[in-house]
Structures are given as structure tokens and as C-alpha cells.
Design a protein around this motif. Structure first.
Motif, short mmCIF file in Angstrom:
data_model
loop_
_atom_site.label_atom_id
_atom_site.label_comp_id
_atom_site.label_asym_id
_atom_site.label_seq_id
_atom_site.Cartn_x
_atom_site.Cartn_y
_atom_site.Cartn_z
N SER A 142 0.83 -1.20 0.00
CA SER A 142 0.00 0.00 0.00
C SER A 142 0.88 1.26 0.00
N ILE A 143 0.22 2.37 -0.26
CA ILE A 143 0.90 3.66 -0.19
C ILE A 143 1.37 3.91 1.24
N ASN A 144 0.60 3.46 2.22
CA ASN A 144 1.03 3.61 3.62
C ASN A 144 2.34 2.87 3.89
N ASP A 145 2.55 1.72 3.25
CA ASP A 145 3.82 1.00 3.39
C ASP A 145 4.97 1.85 2.85
N ILE A 146 4.73 2.52 1.73
CA ILE A 146 5.75 3.40 1.15
C ILE A 146 6.02 4.57 2.09
N LYS A 147 4.95 5.15 2.63
CA LYS A 147 5.12 6.28 3.57
C LYS A 147 5.91 5.86 4.80
N ARG A 148 5.68 4.63 5.29
CA ARG A 148 6.41 4.16 6.48
C ARG A 148 7.90 4.01 6.21
N LEU A 149 8.26 3.78 4.95
CA LEU A 149 9.68 3.68 4.59
C LEU A 149 10.34 5.06 4.47
N ASN A 150 9.52 6.12 4.52
CA ASN A 150 10.03 7.49 4.47
C ASN A 150 10.96 7.70 3.27
N ILE A 151 10.47 7.34 2.10
CA ILE A 151 11.28 7.42 0.89
C ILE A 151 11.29 8.85 0.36
N LYS A 152 12.49 9.29 0.01
CA LYS A 152 12.70 10.60 -0.59
C LYS A 152 13.43 10.39 -1.92
N ILE A 153 12.99 11.10 -2.95
CA ILE A 153 13.62 10.98 -4.27
C ILE A 153 13.77 12.37 -4.87
N VAL A 154 14.89 12.60 -5.52
CA VAL A 154 15.11 13.81 -6.28
C VAL A 154 15.48 13.41 -7.71
N VAL A 155 14.94 14.15 -8.68
CA VAL A 155 15.20 13.87 -10.10
C VAL A 155 15.87 15.10 -10.69
N LYS A 156 16.89 14.86 -11.48
CA LYS A 156 17.64 15.97 -12.07
C LYS A 156 17.95 15.68 -13.53
N GLY A 157 17.72 16.67 -14.36
CA GLY A 157 18.05 16.56 -15.78
C GLY A 157 19.36 17.24 -16.08
N LYS A 158 19.98 16.82 -17.15
CA LYS A 158 21.28 17.38 -17.55
C LYS A 158 21.16 18.86 -17.88
N LYS A 159 20.09 19.24 -18.54
CA LYS A 159 19.96 20.61 -19.02
C LYS A 159 19.11 21.49 -18.13
N ASN A 160 18.17 20.90 -17.39
CA ASN A 160 17.21 21.75 -16.70
C ASN A 160 17.16 21.56 -15.20
N GLY A 161 18.16 21.00 -14.60
CA GLY A 161 18.21 20.90 -13.14
C GLY A 161 17.13 20.00 -12.58
N HIS A 162 16.64 20.32 -11.38
CA HIS A 162 15.63 19.51 -10.74
C HIS A 162 14.36 19.50 -11.57
N MET A 163 13.73 18.35 -11.64
CA MET A 163 12.59 18.17 -12.52
C MET A 163 11.35 17.73 -11.76
N ALA A 164 10.19 18.13 -12.25
CA ALA A 164 8.92 17.62 -11.76
C ALA A 164 8.67 16.27 -12.43
N THR A 165 7.85 15.47 -11.82
CA THR A 165 7.53 14.17 -12.41
C THR A 165 6.48 14.33 -13.50
N CYS A 166 6.46 13.37 -14.42
CA CYS A 166 5.40 13.32 -15.42
C CYS A 166 4.14 12.80 -14.74
N PRO A 167 2.97 12.90 -15.39
CA PRO A 167 1.74 12.41 -14.77
C PRO A 167 1.79 10.92 -14.39
N HIS A 168 2.43 10.09 -15.21
CA HIS A 168 2.55 8.67 -14.85
C HIS A 168 3.34 8.51 -13.56
N CYS A 169 4.51 9.12 -13.52
CA CYS A 169 5.38 8.98 -12.34
C CYS A 169 4.75 9.58 -11.11
#
Length: 182
Positions: A142-169
Motif C-alpha cells: 500500500s501507499i502507507n507502506d511506502i510512507k512508512r519507509l520514508n522514501i525521498k527521491i530527487v530527479v535531475k536533468g542534464k539541461k534543466n536541473g531539478h525536474m517535476a515528475t510526469c503524470p505517470h510517475c
């Protein structure tokens, strides 16, 4: 975690040759990952994962081949992440062939159509693959299982720095703390 993918601290983070060499040493064919977009993630278990967008599986381009995409999803992704991928890919394909009736009904004006057109297949982007590495083998149900793991993610592009996720992601990584998104 963020410093792992900072191109000022690690100037080779986007170097496709180095990325290819790294994965080739793991037995994965050259060109399987795109070095231009990278993600780093961590959980309360102390894991720090760095990965890139996936382009090929078994040396076959995922974007163009349903069998390679299905094999990738079946063999590589955690069962929890798989649950919406087939439907997301169906919506994307419906829009790509010019009908877009599902897209219009489901998303309306909440997601720009060009964003959906520019997205690749769901589940192959760096943030999802980072999440996959962090939850694999942890029996996430469940999403609660993911929240309990306290996962943090950062995405970075070569040209545009930190990126927002696409709708799928955005949907697939629900429950994850996405750092510095724009």
C-alpha cells in the motif's frame, strides 16, 4: 542524497559513456539507460539509490516494442508498482494514435496533452526505478507502506536541473517525498 547527483560535485553524472560502462559492468547492455536524467533516492533503511531512465531491455528499445516492455515490467518491477502500468500505457497509446478519447475523458484539462505525448512508457523513468530499488523485496502492499519507509527521491536533468515528475510517475510514486520538484 542530493549531492550524489549534483553535476558540480560529480561532473560525470550525466556522461553517457560512464553510465554505459557502469551498467555494462553489471551485465546490462550499453544504451539501456539514458544518462541525461538521473534520480537519487533514500529510505529510512539507509539505502541510497542512483539510477537513470531506462531506454532498452535485453537490447530492445522499450518505446517501440510491446514484448520487451512487458518483459521489463514483469521481470524488473516490484508487484506494487505494476498495478496501474498496463492501463496507463493503454491511455498513452490511445492518445498517440490520434483518438485520445480516454485521455480527454480521464484527464480533461488537468494534464496538458503535449505532456502525455512527450511521456514515454510508464515505469521506465528514473524516479520509478529508484523507488523500485528501494521497495523491492520489502513486501509493499500500500501507499502507507511506502510512507512508512520514508522514501525521498530527487530527479535531475542534464539541461534543466531539478525536474517535476510526469503524470505517470506522479501516480506511480504516490507516497514518496519528491525533493525540489518544480
Amino acid at each position: 542524497m542530493v549531492d550524489k547527483i549534483d553535476d558540480k560535485l560529480n561532473p560525470h553524472i550525466h556522461d553517457k559513456n560512464i553510465v554505459n560502462d557502469y551498467y555494462e559492468n553489471l551485465g546490462i547492455s550499453r544504451g539501456a539507460f539514458d544518462g541525461s536524467i538521473v534520480a537519487s533516492g533514500s529510505s529510512n533503511k539507509g539505502d541510497v539509490i542512483v539510477t537513470y531512465n531506462r531506454k532498452k531491455y535485453n537490447n530492445i528499445k522499450l518505446e517501440d516494442n510491446d514484448e520487451a516492455y512487458k518483459a521489463f515490467v514483469d521481470n524488473e518491477l516490484d508487484p506494487f508498482l505494476k498495478q496501474h502500468l498496463e492501463y496507463m500505457d493503454f491511455i498513452r497509446k490511445d492518445n498517440m494514435i490520434g483518438k485520445g478519447s480516454l485521455y480527454k475523458k480521464l484527464y480533461g484539462n488537468s494534464v496538458a496533452e503535449n505532456k502525455l505525448i512527450n511521456m514515454q512508457r510508464p515505469g521506465i523513468y528514473a524516479e520509478v526505478l529508484t523507488l523500485n530499488s528501494l521497495i523491492k523485496g520489502k513486501n509493499v502492499k500500500s501507499i502507507n507502506d511506502i510512507k512508512r519507509l520514508n522514501i525521498k527521491i530527487v530527479v535531475k536533468g542534464k539541461k534543466n536541473g531539478h525536474m517535476a515528475t510526469c503524470p505517470h510517475c506522479f501516480i506511480i510514486t504516490h507516497g514518496v517525498d519528491m525533493i525540489n520538484i518544480k
